[in-house]
Design an enzyme around this catalytic site. Structure first.
Site, PDB file in Angstrom:
ATOM      1  N   ALA A 292      42.573  13.340 -34.813  1.00 32.76           N
ATOM      2  CA  ALA A 292      41.476  12.690 -35.531  1.00 32.76           C
ATOM      3  C   ALA A 292      40.250  13.573 -35.656  1.00 32.76           C
ATOM      4  O   ALA A 292      39.394  13.327 -36.502  1.00 32.76           O
ATOM      5  CB  ALA A 292      41.100  11.378 -34.842  1.00 32.76           C
ATOM      6  N   GLY A 293      40.116  14.576 -34.820  1.00 33.00           N
ATOM      7  CA  GLY A 293      38.942  15.441 -34.882  1.00 33.00           C
ATOM      8  C   GLY A 293      38.764  16.168 -33.572  1.00 33.00           C
ATOM      9  O   GLY A 293      39.661  16.222 -32.733  1.00 33.00           O
TER      10      GLY A 293
ATOM     11  N   ALA B 149      32.613  18.346 -28.631  1.00 32.67           N
ATOM     12  CA  ALA B 149      32.045  19.518 -27.982  1.00 32.67           C
ATOM     13  C   ALA B 149      32.911  20.034 -26.849  1.00 32.67           C
ATOM     14  O   ALA B 149      32.767  21.170 -26.441  1.00 32.67           O
ATOM     15  CB  ALA B 149      30.648  19.185 -27.455  1.00 32.67           C
ATOM     16  N   SER B 150      33.806  19.215 -26.339  1.00 33.26           N
ATOM     17  CA  SER B 150      34.572  19.630 -25.166  1.00 33.26           C
ATOM     18  C   SER B 150      36.067  19.410 -25.302  1.00 33.26           C
ATOM     19  O   SER B 150      36.786  19.578 -24.322  1.00 33.26           O
ATOM     20  CB  SER B 150      34.057  18.889 -23.926  1.00 33.26           C
ATOM     21  OG  SER B 150      34.063  17.491 -24.140  1.00 33.26           O
ATOM     22  N   GLY B 151      36.576  19.035 -26.456  1.00 33.66           N
ATOM     23  CA  GLY B 151      38.013  18.861 -26.583  1.00 33.66           C
ATOM     24  C   GLY B 151      38.414  18.249 -27.910  1.00 33.66           C
ATOM     25  O   GLY B 151      37.572  17.857 -28.726  1.00 33.66           O
TER      26      GLY B 151
ATOM     27  N   VAL C 162      40.310  15.346 -30.280  1.00 35.40           N
ATOM     28  CA  VAL C 162      40.427  13.890 -30.281  1.00 35.40           C
ATOM     29  C   VAL C 162      41.649  13.508 -31.108  1.00 35.40           C
ATOM     30  O   VAL C 162      41.838  14.002 -32.228  1.00 35.40           O
ATOM     31  CB  VAL C 162      39.152  13.231 -30.850  1.00 35.40           C
ATOM     32  CG1 VAL C 162      39.283  11.712 -30.830  1.00 35.40           C
ATOM     33  CG2 VAL C 162      37.928  13.673 -30.062  1.00 35.40           C
TER      34      VAL C 162
ATOM     35  N   LYS D 284      40.808  11.783 -25.996  1.00 40.43           N
ATOM     36  CA  LYS D 284      40.180  13.099 -26.008  1.00 40.43           C
ATOM     37  C   LYS D 284      40.864  13.954 -24.946  1.00 40.43           C
ATOM     38  O   LYS D 284      40.762  13.677 -23.757  1.00 40.43           O
ATOM     39  CB  LYS D 284      38.683  12.982 -25.722  1.00 40.43           C
ATOM     40  CG  LYS D 284      37.909  14.261 -25.973  1.00 40.43           C
ATOM     41  CD  LYS D 284      36.413  14.006 -25.899  1.00 40.43           C
ATOM     42  CE  LYS D 284      35.636  15.221 -26.339  1.00 40.43           C
ATOM     43  NZ  LYS D 284      34.188  14.966 -26.339  1.00 40.43           N
TER      44      LYS D 284
ATOM     45  N   ASP E 128      22.242  15.884 -28.614  1.00 44.15           N
ATOM     46  CA  ASP E 128      23.061  16.359 -29.733  1.00 44.15           C
ATOM     47  C   ASP E 128      23.259  15.246 -30.756  1.00 44.15           C
ATOM     48  O   ASP E 128      24.362  15.034 -31.259  1.00 44.15           O
ATOM     49  CB  ASP E 128      24.410  16.865 -29.220  1.00 44.15           C
ATOM     50  CG  ASP E 128      25.095  17.790 -30.225  1.00 44.15           C
ATOM     51  OD1 ASP E 128      24.396  18.314 -31.112  1.00 44.15           O
ATOM     52  OD2 ASP E 128      26.315  17.980 -30.119  1.00 44.15           O
TER      53      ASP E 128
END
EC number: 2.7.11.1
Length: 976
Positions: free
Chosen positions: A691-692, A695-697, A699, A715, A808
């Site tokens: 799905a996308g 910032a850290s992994g 999804v 995630k 962010d």
């Protein structure tokens, strides 16, 4: 201002006649007796007659007006505030127009003009001869106003000083330059402690042509160099001194260029769109932006370049760099790195966050050569033990000189040979004293060898027999891959001999810089038990077995990463101490070798998978460091040790400080286990599609198998690929503790193995706000914008009440579901404020949404989220944030200098939304609105509607799903 004149230098001594032949008084002395008798002549453009009886030599009313040449380039002038240190006048600042000429410092009540006929305007209110100045004391950050800078002129006759306050810092520096030029022998500094002609902001050198030296103050003619040329007219006397003005990084207003810039910064500016006009407009902002970019690439942020990477080693803020080493290729790499920095981190670019270095080449240091040599033998040919200790002695003498690059960490371990366990030593530094340590090690080892020979002569035959038996037992252990106490003991003890480690570790592990596992602390405790056995005569081998079982048993509960960090924090394998305790270590325990080794085998079975994994990592660590920490000459397994000293030397003090502040892997795993679910999640979920990414992994869209295929978001994060693992824990804890209808709901988290983390969240079908803006042709009306801002503000208010900054906020991190609910996600960069630290100063986030105080590296608080919300509002209005079309360095400069960004078509917007933006995007944080104030704003109160009104924005998503469904049905029909 760049010329120095002999008359300026020597007014306090007997002076030669001026070029026009006028007779000089010549009676002025350097003692400053207060007679006011200076040289009675000057250049053709300026005449000064001091007739006052004042002890300062200052006249309030001159009988003869001073003739001014306003257009002279040798003159500095401007408005200042003046007062003396008298009792009655010390509290009064008088505004005066100050002019420094070749001979005098004059103060006027109004700006003098030589063109008008009013002679009173050209009559100074106060005139101070320059030759009477004894020294100038700097008083920064003081004066007429809060932003003023001041300096004190101290006369030679110990009379009243004159305090001068300058409004701006630039004028302050200009005046100091002027005094340095006109009075080069006057001391300028704070509290009269500075060197001649220097002030704290500048590094100034006076380069003479030979005659002017350190004794110039005592010689009446030393100031006259061979290059002094007397000329007539208004030019005066040419400068005998080559004046150079050096600063670390400065800006020359005359040329409009920066001075003292590192080569890397020069290259960045040349390739950026920052123009000369930008430089002249705000040079300080340009420097701030360059510092900001350098710190980002120096590891100060979560997305920064990692420690030990070549990017850091080429930075100019390192102490060991050479500007000549910068090449255009490196500069291009840095530009590309800045471009990549503004993009979401992808898994394919993870390797750039790891320290990369080549494996060191042999020869290795003295006390490690035997280990490495025997390890390679063992790996290639199943190993063979040395037949006697003489081989060790020969190899010791051969490799005794190979200790040039041994870190003090290894030498420190040799110094504490008799201590089986100790606290972790300090970080390794440059091994400049390696020779001294190696000599001491050689002496200690020679004494130990003699002692061992004396005690073991009677048991040589028994030792040979036991060695043969030990080798057979070792071969059996090799096939089973047991968990042996490979960190300690000598190779003569079967208990301490591990199996052969497979050489299947890929070399890429060494290059990637991953920290390798090190099972050191259980064996450390085993060694403590073994040493106790050696020291106490009443303890048998069974007690050692019990200790081994007791301390190895919990080892199975620990993960690979926790062992890795423990190896770096406790790099003291007790094998060296075990070997050098007593000769009984290598010979006295031979009779109990069977009983010592056998109890270890049952423990190996449950740990076997972990051991297989770690053996590869240990191989890679050997290739990476090339240096082991144990001086045991025959131990084949002491590989997982602390990193070699080579890469550690390249780390800056700032980076080492960051390392110490971060959670180590052991703490991270322990913290994760308190948060995550230990159950295997793979049977519970079925992954549908990607799905996308955040910032850290990455999804993924997934379905819960046991909950009617309920759609959720997973995630997935590889802990080994994360540059800062504490950010992941930070994200989980914030989401777990922040249950709110406007924050993406956290469902659960799972730790698979020791390096794969799954975070389960609710699925937002509508996608991100970015997709909604793009797929609706950037046509969001003000009511929809107000509704989205209203929902986002409620989530931010909840976070800010918990003293959490998201840091962010942008359209990518605001999600909508199928019903129009608006929720905040991606807490990888969030931070928590405390009473002790109520402001932050780190640089994280996405540049185009950053607040000016973040770019300028100032302290900030929760209101940085309000600024980002304002930028996100502009996104919804115009389709993109301000400066998106600018390259990142220019965008950072514009954010730092422009302040509140301008709208492209403000005439199309209502006053309420423009007022809303004005208080969101206020540069002065004191006047920027809080989330509570924004929720009460008229734009939010009157324009926002229900979330159901956002449903039309999701029509594109429904159409997309229908199209995909139709395409799937068509493909199924074709197959049928």
């Amino acid at each position: 201002m760049t010329s120095i004149y002999t008359s300026d230098l020597k007014n306090h001594r007997r002076a030669p006649p001026p070029p026009n032949g006028a007779a000089g008084s010549g009676s002025g002395s350097s003692s400053g007796s207060g007679s006011g008798s200076g040289s009675g002549s000057g250049s053709g453009s300026l005449t000064n007659i001091v007739t006052s009886s004042n002890s300062l030599g200052v006249t309030a009313n001159q009988t003869k007006p001073i003739q001014l040449n306003i257009n002279s380039s040798k003159r500095q002038s401007g408005w200042v505030h003046v007062k003396d240190d008298g009792i009655f006048t010390s509290f009064r600042w008088n505004k005066r127009f100050m002019v420094i000429n070749d001979k005098t410092l004059n103060f006027y009540k109004q700006e003098p003009y030589s063109s008008d006929g009013n002679s009173n305007s050209n009559t100074p209110d106060l005139s101070f001869p320059l030759y009477l100045i004894n020294n100038i004391n700097l008083k920064p950050n003081s004066g007429y106003s809060k932003t003023s800078q001041s300096f004190e002129i101290v006369p030679k006759n110990n009379n009243k000083s004159i305090l001068i306050s300058v409004k701006t810092n630039n004028d302050y520096l200009d005046w100091l330059d002027a005094f340095t030029t006109k009075c080069p022998l006057v001391q300028i500094g704070e509290n009269n402690s500075g060197v001649s002609s220097s002030h704290p902001h500048l590094q100034i050198q006076h380069l003479t042509n030979g005659s002017l030296n350190g004794n110039s103050s005592s010689s009446p003619t030393s100031g006259l160099s061979s290059s002094s040329v007397l000329t007539g007219g208004n030019s005066g006397v040419s400068g005998p001194i080559n004046f150079t003005h050096k600063v670390h990084v400065g800006f020359d207003p005359a040329s409009g260029n920066f001075t003292g810039l590192p080569d890397t910064w020069k290259s960045l500016l040349q390739h950026s769109k920052i123009t000369n006009e930008d430089w002249k407009k705000d040079p300080v902002a340009v420097i701030k932006v360059l510092e900001f970019y350098s710190d980002i690439n120096g590891g100060n942020s979560a997305a920064g370049t990692p420690i030990g990477s070549p990017m850091i080693n080429s930075k100019t803020n390192n102490n060991n760099n050479d500007p000549n080493n910068y090449s255009s290729a490196k500069n291009n790499v840095q530009e590309a790195n800045l471009q990549e920095w503004v993009k979401p981190p992808a898994k394919s670019t993870v390797s750039q966050f790891k320290p990369s270095r080549a494996a060191p080449k042999p020869p290795t240091p003295y006390h490690l050569t035997q280990l490495n040599g025997s390890s390679h033998q063992h790996t290639s040919s199943s190993g063979s033990l040395p037949s006697s200790g003489n081989n060790n002695n020969n190899n010791n003498s051969t490799n005794n000189n190979n200790t040039k690059n041994v870190s003090p960490l290894n030498n420190l371990m040799n110094k504490s040979e008799l201590i089986p366990a100790r606290r972790a030593p300090p970080p390794p530094t440059s091994g400049t004293s390696s020779d001294t340590y190696s000599n001491k090690n050689h002496q200690d080892r020679s004494g130990y060898e003699q002692q061992r020979q004396q005690r073991t002569d009677s048991s040589q035959q028994q030792q040979q027999q036991q060695k043969q038996h030990q080798y057979q037992q070792k071969s059996q252990q090799q096939q089973q891959q047991p968990l042996s106490s490979h960190q300690g003991g000598t190779s003569h003890i079967p208990k301490q001999v591990p199996p052969t480690l497979p050489s299947s570790g890929p070399p890429t592990q060494a290059a990637s810089g991953k920290s390798m596992p090190s099972k050191i602390h259980p064996d450390l405790k085993i060694q403590q038990g073994t040493n106790n056995y050696i020291k106490s005569s009443g303890t048998d081998a069974n007690q050692v077995d019990g200790d081994a079982k007791q301390f190895i048993k919990p080892f199975n509960l620990q993960s690979k990463k926790s062992q890795q960090q423990l190896a770096s924090k406790q790099p003291s394998p007790p094998s060296s101490q075990q070997q050098q305790q007593k000769p009984m270590t290598s010979h006295g325990l031979m009779g109990t070798s069977h009983s010592v080794t056998k109890p270890l085998n049952p423990v190996n079975d449950p740990i076997k998978p972990l051991n297989l994994k770690s053996s590869k990592s240990k191989e890679a660590l050997n290739e990476t460091s090339g240096v082991s920490k144990t001086p045991s000459p025959t131990d084949k397994s002491n590989k997982p040790t602390a990193p070699a000293s080579g890469p550690a030397v390249t780390k800056t003090a700032k980076q080492l400080k960051k390392e110490r502040e971060r959670l180590n892997d052991l703490q991270i795993i322990a913290k994760l286990k308190t948060v995550v679910n230990n159950q295997d999640p793979k049977p519970l979920f079925r992954i549908v599609e990607k799905a996308g990414q955040g910032a850290s992994g990455n999804v993924y869209l997934a379905e819960m198998i046991k909950d009617n295929n309920r759609k959720i978001a997973i995630k997935q994060m590889d802990l080994d690929a994360q540059p800062r693992k504490e950010l992941i824990i930070n994200e989980i804890l914030v989401m777990k503790d922040s249950q709110h209808k406007n924050i993406v709901n956290f469902l659960d988290s799972y730790l698979i193995g020791d390096n794969e983390l799954w975070v389960i969240m609710e699925y937002m079908q509508g996608g991100s706000l970015t997709e909604i803006i793009e797929n609706n042709d950037f046509k969001l009306n003000e009511k929809q914008i107000a509704t989205i801002c209203f929902e986002t503000l409620k989530g931010l208010q909840h976070l800010h009440k918990k003293h959490i900054i998201h840091r962010d906020i942008k359209s990518d991190n605001v999600l909508l579901d199928a019903y129009g609910n608006v929720k905040i996600t991606d807490f990888g960069f969030c931070a928590k404020l405390t009473d002790q630290r109520n402001k932050r100063a780190t640089m994280v986030g996405t540049p185009y949404w950053m607040a000016p105080e973040v770019v300028k590296q100032k302290e900030y608080d929760e209101k940085v989220d309000v600024w980002s919300l304002g930028i996100m509002t502009i996104e919804m209005i115009e389709g993109e944030p301000p400066y998106l079309n600018e390259e990142p360095l220019k965008a950072l400069y514009l954010i730092a200098t422009n302040g509140t960004p301008k709208l492209k078509k403000p005439e199309l917007l209502s006053n309420s939304i423009k007022k809303f933006l004005s208080i969101c995007l206020c540069v002065d944080v004191r006047y920027r609105a809080s989330t509570d104030e924004l929720l009460e704003h008229s734009f939010i109160q009157h324009k926002s509607g229900k979330i159901e009104e956002l449903a039309p924005l999701l029509e594109w998503k429904k159409q997309q799903q229908k199209h995909q469904q139709h395409k799937q049905e068509t493909s199924d029909t074709g197959f049928a």
